[in-house]
Design an enzyme around this catalytic site. Structure first.
Site, PDB file in Angstrom:
ATOM      1  N   LYS A  79       0.797  -1.102  -0.119  1.00 43.85           N
ATOM      2  CA  LYS A  79       0.001  -0.071   0.170  1.00 43.85           C
ATOM      3  C   LYS A  79       0.885   1.246  -0.082  1.00 43.85           C
ATOM      4  CE  LYS A  79      -4.244   1.126  -0.396  1.00 43.85           C
ATOM      5  NZ  LYS A  79      -5.035   0.880  -1.587  1.00 43.85           N
ATOM      6  N   SER A 135      -8.758  -0.843  -5.228  1.00 47.44           N
ATOM      7  CA  SER A 135      -8.721  -0.179  -3.878  1.00 47.44           C
ATOM      8  C   SER A 135     -10.170   0.021  -3.634  1.00 47.44           C
ATOM      9  CB  SER A 135      -7.964   1.033  -3.588  1.00 47.44           C
ATOM     10  OG  SER A 135      -7.444   0.914  -2.448  1.00 47.44           O
TER      11      SER A 135
END
Length: 618
Positions: free
Chosen positions: A202, A403
């Protein structure tokens, strides 16, 4: 008395200016509607004409908005803005053109002009598939290229006959992804950044804390670019009958091509000026004697001919609702192709859900790198309610559905992705900036009165304590756990397996299909067909898009609507690379609207990922 006359003259002046503006607006409105209603029927297309497809456009997933400023400028001057077309209308127009007896073929010229999330790689590939279907009709595609960018050439390579201008240049240098990092600058100027996140991959927070990509993030971006470059080479090589390894070694040695060299290498068929191209098109088709050129119809005019009139919709047909989510997902309202509010999309879905007599299924077309957790949740909740109401929901992933974009896709009956769709990035992060040190350097101090120790937790005036960071990290972990559960339940995968695929890692659509993160490989057309199948509609149905295709009349109505959104700022014309990079960073900062500061977004994604438009100025 002086004040009295001053007030009278002021009121007269306001009245005069208002009357003039009203008169001008009235003339414009009358001319617009009179022209629309009284103009003669458009002339038919001359036999053996070529459909002129100018790539100087922004090819988007969603229908583009029409601003009153653009309408007025085109009405009062010869200046025309770069057009935007959305994928579905382009694909439909090409399918009809293939059967149009008056069209001899397609003539392609110009080069893409991307904006926002337009001209994404997978969208271009769906466009190319539509061109390949057109070629199956036996009609020719002729291209005339001057100085194409790499995305342009991907389309030009599909031409049956490709001609290059003798003054042109071909630049085929490979793919690159560049990110501006602020970590050292923030440290230098006293901007504190505290991070809470989940997942090794991430990397959304890296631009704010680092001065380069982390090794994990660099590795996944490198892998993505390598796969995409091979796909690009194979697509070009198949069209030009050149093996992709040969193309790769050729481009590794030489990336800048003069026209004759490009022709020798087989990248184009021959070199000629535009006059020679016109003669060739007359030879293949027919001549327009009046214009002393080849018989032709502009693509924009052709699309306008095919657009149905709103008067044709009697509201009695069964419909598929095609809902677009294009741009970063924000908390709240708005939808401009750059960002889209979760409340805006959920309101549209709610309206569809409450009218199940008319709408029988929903196709959600996603072209979004994610965004606000709160905004994503708002969309997901409404999709779940739609399914509870008996509406099948089919997701079509465009260039990116990562996402938060993948979050909302979990509330569906079936997910389609393109082979080159970027998806996954299952992870959550939060950014907590503070400017305490920066303010102190300039003599600025804050003092706060509060009832609890953390009443000012989201203030920029101070860093957060370890205990506060711990509380927020726990909240982020819980949000991440919810994300994992959504994926596990939607994909029928064990949570342990989902955890292996998550941690913020991105996947191409082909890999996502093999891993079970999507159901089928396919584009928007396949997703629409599946929705028809799930809703048992047969052939008697219509497709209604949200947002709807706007017309100049819609733009005028919006101008006169006192409830309209505030005016948008004019786009920057500055071409300085550093200023452009800072503008991109500011645009990303403007997307961070989640009320709790939590996000699921892929910040390094650009709609033309890897295909940065480089120019050569002489």
């Amino acid at each position: 008395m002086k004040a009295f006359f001053k007030d009278v003259f002021r009121r007269m002046g306001i009245l005069f200016v208002s009357a003039v503006l009203f008169a001008i607006l009235s003339v414009f409105i009358f001319s617009f509607f009179a022209g629309s209603l009284l103009s003669p029927t458009r002339e038919g297309i001359k036999k053996d004409s070529f459909l002129v497809l100018n790539l100087t456009m922004n090819l988007t997933d969603r229908p583009a908005e029409v601003s009153f400023e653009d309408v007025a400028r085109e009405a009062l001057s010869e200046e025309r803005s770069i057009p935007s077309y959305h994928l579905r209308e382009v694909v439909d127009a090409l399918a009809i053109a293939a059967k149009d007896k008056n069209l001899k073929g397609i003539f392609i010229t110009g080069g893409f002009s991307p904006s926002g999330y337009g001209c994404g790689y997978e969208t271009i590939l769906e466009f190319i598939r539509a061109l390949q279907s057109f070629k199956q009709s036996g009609k020719k595609i002729v291209g005339y290229v001057h100085s194409p960018q790499q995305l342009d050439y991907l389309v030009y390579a599909q031409c049956d006959e490709l001609i290059m201008d003798p003054a042109g240049t071909m630049l085929l240098q490979g793919l690159a992804s560049e990110q501006l990092f602020f970590g050292d600058a923030f440290k230098k100027y006293g901007v504190g950044i505290q991070i809470v996140r989940t997942g090794r991959y991430k990397g959304a927070v890296e631009p704010f804390t680092n001065n380069r990509f982390s090794s994990d993030n660099r590795a996944q971006i490198q892998d993505l670019l390598d796969q995409r470059w091979v796909h690009y080479l194979k697509t070009v090589g198949d069209a030009r009958s050149i093996s992709w390894p040969d193309l790769n070694s050729t481009f590794a040695r030489k990336f800048l091509w003069k026209p004759n060299d490009a022709a020798t290498q087989g990248l184009v068929d021959r070199v000629d000026d535009f006059g020679g191209v016109i003669e060739r098109l007359i030879e293949l088709g027919s001549k327009d004697e009046e214009g002393n050129t080849f018989a032709q119809v502009e693509f924009g005019d052709y699309v306008e001919r095919l657009r149905p009139s709103p008067l044709d919709d009697d509201g009695e047909d069964q419909k598929i609702a095609l809902v677009y989510v294009e741009g970063a997902i924000t908390d709240g309202w708005g939808d401009d192709g750059q960002s889209v509010g979760g409340d805006e999309i959920s309101r549209r879905i709610r309206g569809i859900r409450k009218n199940t007599d008319e709408y029988k299924a929903i196709v959600l077309r996603i072209n979004s790198p994610g965004g606000s957790v709160s905004g994503s949740e708002a969309i997901l909740f409404e999709l779940e309610r739609a399914r509870d109401a008996g509406l099948p929901v089919v997701v079509s992933m465009g260039p990116v559905a990562a996402s938060g974009g993948y979050w909302i896709a979990t509330a569906s009956d079936k997910i389609f992705a393109g082979p080159q769709t970027i998806t996954g990035s299952i992870g959550v992060f939060g950014i907590l900036p503070n400017i305490e040190s920066l303010g102190a350097d300039y003599g600025l101090n804050w003092d706060t009165v509060k009832t609890n120790r953390s009443s000012d937790i989201f203030s920029l005036s101070r860093p957060k304590s370890e205990e506060e960071i711990g509380v927020i990290q726990e909240y982020v972990d819980q949000t991440y756990d919810r994300f994992l559960n959504l994926v596990s339940g939607s994909r029928n995968l064990e949570k342990v397996k989902v955890e292996e695929l998550a941690e913020g890692r991105v996947w191409l659509g082909r890999d996502a299909y093999e891993l079970g993160l999507v159901d089928e490989l396919g584009g928007l057309s396949q997703a629409l067909e599946e929705a028809v199948h799930l809703a048992n509609l047969g052939r008697d149905y219509k497709i209604e898009e949200f947002p709807k295709i706007e017309t100049p009349a819609d733009a005028l109505a919006e101008l006169l609507d006192i409830r309209s959104a505030p005016p948008k700022p004019f786009p920057s014309k500055i071409q300085n690379p550093l200023v452009n990079r800072l503008t991109e960073a500011q645009a990303f900062r403007n997307l961070l609207t989640d009320p709790f500061g939590l996000y699921g977004i892929l910040p390094w994604y650009r709609s033309q990922l890897g295909f940065k438009p480089w120019g050569i100025n002489l």
